[in-house]
Write a protein that holds these residues in place. Structure first.
Motif, PDB file in Angstrom:
ATOM      1  N   LEU A  24       0.829  -1.210   0.000  1.00 23.34           N
ATOM      2  CA  LEU A  24       0.000   0.000   0.000  1.00 23.34           C
ATOM      3  C   LEU A  24       0.862   1.259   0.000  1.00 23.34           C
ATOM      4  O   LEU A  24       0.591   2.213  -0.744  1.00 23.34           O
ATOM      5  N   LEU A  25       1.897   1.254   0.839  1.00 24.56           N
ATOM      6  CA  LEU A  25       2.733   2.453   0.960  1.00 24.56           C
ATOM      7  C   LEU A  25       3.712   2.609  -0.193  1.00 24.56           C
ATOM      8  O   LEU A  25       4.348   3.652  -0.324  1.00 24.56           O
ATOM      9  N   ASN A  26       3.840   1.580  -1.017  1.00 25.02           N
ATOM     10  CA  ASN A  26       4.674   1.687  -2.202  1.00 25.02           C
ATOM     11  C   ASN A  26       3.881   2.160  -3.413  1.00 25.02           C
ATOM     12  O   ASN A  26       4.436   2.440  -4.470  1.00 25.02           O
ATOM     13  N   GLY A  56       4.051   9.280   3.510  1.00 30.60           N
ATOM     14  CA  GLY A  56       5.077   9.532   4.521  1.00 30.60           C
ATOM     15  C   GLY A  56       4.532   9.492   5.934  1.00 30.60           C
ATOM     16  O   GLY A  56       5.182   8.978   6.843  1.00 30.60           O
ATOM     17  N   VAL A  57       3.315  10.014   6.109  1.00 32.37           N
ATOM     18  CA  VAL A  57       2.710  10.009   7.441  1.00 32.37           C
ATOM     19  C   VAL A  57       2.431   8.578   7.895  1.00 32.37           C
ATOM     20  O   VAL A  57       2.739   8.188   9.029  1.00 32.37           O
ATOM     21  N   PHE A  58       1.851   7.780   7.016  1.00 31.96           N
ATOM     22  CA  PHE A  58       1.531   6.397   7.372  1.00 31.96           C
ATOM     23  C   PHE A  58       2.798   5.583   7.624  1.00 31.96           C
ATOM     24  O   PHE A  58       2.835   4.739   8.511  1.00 31.96           O
ATOM     25  N   ARG A  59       3.834   5.833   6.847  1.00 29.10           N
ATOM     26  CA  ARG A  59       5.101   5.137   7.084  1.00 29.10           C
ATOM     27  C   ARG A  59       5.649   5.477   8.459  1.00 29.10           C
ATOM     28  O   ARG A  59       6.120   4.595   9.197  1.00 29.10           O
ATOM     29  N   ILE A 106       3.968   6.436  11.084  1.00 34.02           N
ATOM     30  CA  ILE A 106       3.128   5.840  12.119  1.00 34.02           C
ATOM     31  C   ILE A 106       3.481   4.378  12.338  1.00 34.02           C
ATOM     32  O   ILE A 106       3.549   3.884  13.479  1.00 34.02           O
ATOM     33  N   LEU A 107       3.750   3.658  11.242  1.00 36.75           N
ATOM     34  CA  LEU A 107       4.076   2.238  11.358  1.00 36.75           C
ATOM     35  C   LEU A 107       5.488   2.000  11.877  1.00 36.75           C
ATOM     36  O   LEU A 107       5.765   0.980  12.521  1.00 36.75           O
ATOM     37  N   ILE A 108       6.382   2.939  11.599  1.00 36.70           N
ATOM     38  CA  ILE A 108       7.779   2.758  12.007  1.00 36.70           C
ATOM     39  C   ILE A 108       8.015   3.218  13.437  1.00 36.70           C
ATOM     40  O   ILE A 108       8.944   2.735  14.098  1.00 36.70           O
ATOM     41  N   ILE A 109       7.173   4.111  13.964  1.00 38.44           N
ATOM     42  CA  ILE A 109       7.371   4.636  15.323  1.00 38.44           C
ATOM     43  C   ILE A 109       7.556   3.543  16.369  1.00 38.44           C
ATOM     44  O   ILE A 109       8.434   3.652  17.238  1.00 38.44           O
ATOM     45  N   PRO A 110       6.747   2.450  16.372  1.00 38.58           N
ATOM     46  CA  PRO A 110       6.954   1.414  17.400  1.00 38.58           C
ATOM     47  C   PRO A 110       8.356   0.825  17.408  1.00 38.58           C
ATOM     48  O   PRO A 110       8.806   0.337  18.447  1.00 38.58           O
ATOM     49  N   MET A 111       9.066   0.868  16.263  1.00 37.32           N
ATOM     50  CA  MET A 111      10.431   0.343  16.218  1.00 37.32           C
ATOM     51  C   MET A 111      11.366   1.133  17.118  1.00 37.32           C
ATOM     52  O   MET A 111      12.367   0.604  17.603  1.00 37.32           O
TER      53      MET A 111
END
Length: 298
Positions: free
Chosen positions: A100-102, A109-112, A114-119
């Motif tokens: 989806l993000l590709n 960028g915002v969704f990426r 949000i998903l990367i923050i937990p890392m």
């Protein structure tokens, strides 16, 4: 022998010495912090200890004890179940998010982010956040359930619910990493490949099933190994969120080894559990390396 014949040999020796020079610091650190502790754990696993003084050599008695230890087998089953659930789900969700993000998605960028923050959040911090969500008395999720008029869920006192809470919070923590690796793999695939498939009349699902999935095979191989190793070593989230309870419903091999080594102070038996866990991981990795061909696909 002529100088021209000696030159290649000297070049090869020089390159070999340079390679050994670069490898030596890494090999020294690997031996000091990985191999030496592993050898020490193996020696301790052959001893009977009580936390005080030197241990008594007992051979394979700790490993024989594992065969009749019901809690060890319960923890092994929980570890295997956790791995079987978390690994494919986190990889599937990561691949779906990466696809989806590709694509041409607004605010990618915002969704990426949000998903990367937990890392960026440690496992302990993640588990502390989870306690605020799944606490049976004052948790956010429990308050939402009551507000909607739904029956309460025993997130901490019910075995299945407690296990589910660990799986849910682990997926939230791991999906971003899987998405990032898959996204890097997808961006290495040229647009002309998909364009040719579109011209041949391939549907979106066909392009995903027969092109995307095989082409990200090396990423899938890497993530499979990493996720299985993580799942076998899971500790911090379970330790903080459930402590292995209730009634050992979320006890896994690492938490059982921790309780054995630091609570009951039976370090020899805890080391034996750790060596068996290491054997499980090495066996799985070796099998995957021999059977999975996609690691060599460029």
């Amino acid at each position: 022998m002529s100088s021209t014949a000696q030159t290649p040999a000297r070049t090869i020796r020089g390159e070999s010495l340079a390679a050994y020079g670069f490898l030596t610091p890494t090999m020294l650190l690997l031996g000091l912090f990985i191999l030496a502790p592993m050898a020490g754990a193996l020696v301790i696993s052959l001893q009977e200890t009580n936390g005080f003084g030197a241990g008594t050599f007992t051979g394979l008695s700790n490993y024989q004890r594992l065969l009749t230890d019901s809690l060890f087998w319960r923890s092994t089953l929980n570890t295997a179940l956790f791995t079987v659930i978390v690994t494919p789900l986190s990889m599937a969700l990561g691949l779906g998010a990466a696809v989806l993000l590709n694509s041409v998605l607004p605010a990618r960028g915002v969704f990426r982010s949000i998903l990367i923050i937990p890392m960026a959040v440690s496992g302990i911090a993640t588990a502390l956040i989870a306690t605020l969500i799944f606490d049976e008395n004052s948790g956010i999720l429990d308050k939402l359930v009551r507000y909607l008029g739904l029956p309460d869920v025993a997130w901490q006192s019910g075995g299945a619910a407690a296990f589910a809470s660990v799986v849910i919070i682990t997926l939230w923590w791991r999906v971003g990493f899987n998405m990032l690796i898959y996204l890097a793999g997808l961006q290495g695939i040229g647009d002309d490949v998909y364009e040719a498939a579109r011209l041949d009349g391939a549907t979106g699902w066909q392009r995903f099933r027969y092109m995307t999935v095989p082409l990200v095979g090396p990423s899938s191989f890497f993530l499979l190994i990493m996720n299985v190793i993580y799942s076998f070593q899971v500790f911090d989230i379970i330790f903080v969120l459930t402590g292995g309870g209730p009634r050992n419903a979320t006890s896994v091999l690492v938490t059982y080894a921790y309780d054995t080594g630091f609570v009951t102070r039976d370090q020899g038996y805890a080391a034996a559990i750790g060596m068996v866990l290491l054997l499980f991981m090495l066996t799985f990795t070796a099998i995957q390396w021999r059977t999975n061909k996609s690691r060599d696909v460029s």
